[in-house]
Design an enzyme around this catalytic site. Sequence first.
Site, PDB file in Angstrom:
ATOM      1  N   PRO A 147     -46.872  19.644  35.819  1.00 13.84           N
ATOM      2  CA  PRO A 147     -46.355  20.593  36.786  1.00 13.84           C
ATOM      3  C   PRO A 147     -46.841  22.021  36.580  1.00 13.84           C
ATOM      4  O   PRO A 147     -46.921  22.504  35.454  1.00 13.84           O
ATOM      5  CB  PRO A 147     -44.830  20.513  36.592  1.00 13.84           C
ATOM      6  CG  PRO A 147     -44.638  19.895  35.271  1.00 13.84           C
ATOM      7  CD  PRO A 147     -45.806  18.989  35.048  1.00 13.84           C
ATOM      8  N   ASN A 148     -47.139  22.631  37.704  1.00 12.52           N
ATOM      9  CA  ASN A 148     -47.515  24.051  37.802  1.00 12.52           C
ATOM     10  C   ASN A 148     -48.929  24.361  37.316  1.00 12.52           C
ATOM     11  O   ASN A 148     -49.386  25.492  37.460  1.00 12.52           O
ATOM     12  CB  ASN A 148     -46.484  24.946  37.078  1.00 12.52           C
ATOM     13  CG  ASN A 148     -45.099  24.776  37.668  1.00 12.52           C
ATOM     14  OD1 ASN A 148     -44.934  24.909  38.880  1.00 12.52           O
ATOM     15  ND2 ASN A 148     -44.120  24.435  36.857  1.00 12.52           N
ATOM     16  N   ARG A 154     -51.041  31.912  38.357  1.00 10.87           N
ATOM     17  CA  ARG A 154     -49.795  31.792  37.610  1.00 10.87           C
ATOM     18  C   ARG A 154     -49.892  32.550  36.286  1.00 10.87           C
ATOM     19  O   ARG A 154     -50.742  32.207  35.441  1.00 10.87           O
ATOM     20  CB  ARG A 154     -49.585  30.298  37.316  1.00 10.87           C
ATOM     21  CG  ARG A 154     -48.436  30.013  36.414  1.00 10.87           C
ATOM     22  CD  ARG A 154     -48.496  28.574  35.893  1.00 10.87           C
ATOM     23  NE  ARG A 154     -47.303  28.280  35.168  1.00 10.87           N
ATOM     24  CZ  ARG A 154     -47.168  27.266  34.322  1.00 10.87           C
ATOM     25  NH1 ARG A 154     -48.176  26.425  34.116  1.00 10.87           N
ATOM     26  NH2 ARG A 154     -46.043  27.080  33.692  1.00 10.87           N
ATOM     27  N   TYR A 171     -52.023  32.358  30.957  1.00  9.04           N
ATOM     28  CA  TYR A 171     -52.843  31.170  31.236  1.00  9.04           C
ATOM     29  C   TYR A 171     -54.274  31.476  31.695  1.00  9.04           C
ATOM     30  O   TYR A 171     -55.044  30.547  31.933  1.00  9.04           O
ATOM     31  CB  TYR A 171     -52.134  30.304  32.290  1.00  9.04           C
ATOM     32  CG  TYR A 171     -50.767  29.817  31.839  1.00  9.04           C
ATOM     33  CD1 TYR A 171     -50.642  28.965  30.746  1.00  9.04           C
ATOM     34  CD2 TYR A 171     -49.602  30.229  32.483  1.00  9.04           C
ATOM     35  CE1 TYR A 171     -49.395  28.525  30.314  1.00  9.04           C
ATOM     36  CE2 TYR A 171     -48.350  29.792  32.066  1.00  9.04           C
ATOM     37  CZ  TYR A 171     -48.251  28.944  30.982  1.00  9.04           C
ATOM     38  OH  TYR A 171     -47.024  28.511  30.551  1.00  9.04           O
ATOM     39  N   ASN A 193     -51.961  17.764  29.311  1.00  6.39           N
ATOM     40  CA  ASN A 193     -51.153  18.973  29.347  1.00  6.39           C
ATOM     41  C   ASN A 193     -50.002  18.680  30.290  1.00  6.39           C
ATOM     42  O   ASN A 193     -50.140  18.769  31.509  1.00  6.39           O
ATOM     43  CB  ASN A 193     -51.949  20.195  29.826  1.00  6.39           C
ATOM     44  CG  ASN A 193     -51.124  21.476  29.701  1.00  6.39           C
ATOM     45  OD1 ASN A 193     -49.912  21.418  29.477  1.00  6.39           O
ATOM     46  ND2 ASN A 193     -51.768  22.623  29.835  1.00  6.39           N
ATOM     47  N   ALA A 230     -44.211  21.757  31.436  1.00  9.04           N
ATOM     48  CA  ALA A 230     -42.811  21.814  31.002  1.00  9.04           C
ATOM     49  C   ALA A 230     -42.240  20.430  30.680  1.00  9.04           C
ATOM     50  O   ALA A 230     -41.283  20.318  29.902  1.00  9.04           O
ATOM     51  CB  ALA A 230     -41.970  22.503  32.069  1.00  9.04           C
ATOM     52  N   GLU A 278     -52.004  15.680  23.025  1.00  8.90           N
ATOM     53  CA  GLU A 278     -51.150  16.657  23.727  1.00  8.90           C
ATOM     54  C   GLU A 278     -51.782  18.030  23.586  1.00  8.90           C
ATOM     55  O   GLU A 278     -52.148  18.434  22.480  1.00  8.90           O
ATOM     56  CB  GLU A 278     -49.746  16.666  23.094  1.00  8.90           C
ATOM     57  CG  GLU A 278     -48.846  17.735  23.711  1.00  8.90           C
ATOM     58  CD  GLU A 278     -47.541  17.956  22.950  1.00  8.90           C
ATOM     59  OE1 GLU A 278     -46.969  16.983  22.424  1.00  8.90           O
ATOM     60  OE2 GLU A 278     -47.109  19.114  22.879  1.00  8.90           O
ATOM     61  N   HIS A 288     -51.835  22.352  24.950  1.00 11.01           N
ATOM     62  CA  HIS A 288     -51.274  23.486  25.678  1.00 11.01           C
ATOM     63  C   HIS A 288     -52.270  24.635  25.634  1.00 11.01           C
ATOM     64  O   HIS A 288     -52.959  24.835  24.625  1.00 11.01           O
ATOM     65  CB  HIS A 288     -49.948  23.933  25.065  1.00 11.01           C
ATOM     66  CG  HIS A 288     -48.954  22.821  25.057  1.00 11.01           C
ATOM     67  ND1 HIS A 288     -48.292  22.416  26.180  1.00 11.01           N
ATOM     68  CD2 HIS A 288     -48.577  21.970  24.060  1.00 11.01           C
ATOM     69  CE1 HIS A 288     -47.534  21.381  25.886  1.00 11.01           C
ATOM     70  NE2 HIS A 288     -47.695  21.084  24.601  1.00 11.01           N
ATOM     71  N   ARG A 314     -43.650  31.453  21.799  1.00 14.06           N
ATOM     72  CA  ARG A 314     -42.946  31.741  23.054  1.00 14.06           C
ATOM     73  C   ARG A 314     -41.455  31.384  22.922  1.00 14.06           C
ATOM     74  O   ARG A 314     -40.945  31.250  21.815  1.00 14.06           O
ATOM     75  CB  ARG A 314     -43.649  30.986  24.190  1.00 14.06           C
ATOM     76  CG  ARG A 314     -45.120  31.417  24.333  1.00 14.06           C
ATOM     77  CD  ARG A 314     -45.823  30.697  25.470  1.00 14.06           C
ATOM     78  NE  ARG A 314     -45.233  31.046  26.755  1.00 14.06           N
ATOM     79  CZ  ARG A 314     -45.470  30.363  27.884  1.00 14.06           C
ATOM     80  NH1 ARG A 314     -46.287  29.315  27.865  1.00 14.06           N
ATOM     81  NH2 ARG A 314     -44.904  30.734  29.010  1.00 14.06           N
TER      82      ARG A 314
HETATM   83  C1  DQA Z   1     -48.073  24.849  28.829  1.00 12.96           C
HETATM   84  C2  DQA Z   1     -46.862  25.345  28.027  1.00 12.96           C
HETATM   85  C3  DQA Z   1     -45.565  24.847  28.633  1.00 12.96           C
HETATM   86  O1  DQA Z   1     -44.456  25.323  27.891  1.00 12.96           O
HETATM   87  C4  DQA Z   1     -45.432  25.330  30.065  1.00 12.96           C
HETATM   88  O2  DQA Z   1     -44.252  24.820  30.645  1.00 12.96           O
HETATM   89  C5  DQA Z   1     -46.632  25.029  30.888  1.00 12.96           C
HETATM   90  C6  DQA Z   1     -47.953  25.212  30.299  1.00 12.96           C
HETATM   91  C7  DQA Z   1     -49.402  25.437  28.307  1.00 12.96           C
HETATM   92  O3  DQA Z   1     -50.449  24.905  28.663  1.00 12.96           O
HETATM   93  O4  DQA Z   1     -49.395  26.437  27.579  1.00 12.96           O
HETATM   94  O5  DQA Z   1     -46.527  24.691  32.066  1.00 12.96           O
HETATM   95  O6  DQA Z   1     -48.157  23.438  28.701  1.00 12.96           O
END
Ligand code: DQA
Length: 145
Positions: free
Chosen positions: A11-12, A19, A24, A74, A77, A98, A100, A107
């Site tokens: 998501p996102n 964003r 990011y 990735n 959340a 995994e 990020h 954070r």
């Molecule tokens: C993320 C870190 C997560 O906490 C966040 O919700 C994201 C992006 C990252 O790539 O740093 O959507 O996965």
Amino acid sequence: MTPSILVLNGPNLNLLGTREPDIYGSGTLAELVDGLKAAYIGRAEIVEFQSNIEGELVGAIHEASGTHDGIVLNAGAYTHTSIALRDAIAGVSVPVVEIHISNVYQREAFRHGTMLAGVCLGQILGFGRVSYSLAVEALLRHIKE
Ligand code: DQA
């Protein structure tokens, strides 16, 4: 045969570029994926899928079994909340890394937990978009072993 790597974004991550660019970066997801594809020509086939829907990500993990040699995940959340994604990873034999973009441990406390890392091959985070290529490298080495 050239290994096939699924780059799976949750998501996102479709909002990359606009964003929170201070966290990011300002490049889009399409640019990130195009860059990965170009960097791995001849070494890996990079296939990308993004969804904001948890069940679609679960489905993509199931379908990766027998289709892809590894997954760079990735989960956004959902990393911090999704037992369903954890169970999907545990339920297939495809290695998952995994990742990020940000260093989640620098954070908010709610980002410090991961439902996924315990069933993944490993975890890479905090290297910005380079986290993706480091994960592809790790998977290619693992596949060769
Ligand atoms: C993320 C870190 C997560 O906490 C966040 O919700 C994201 C992006 C990252 O790539 O740093 O959507 O996965």
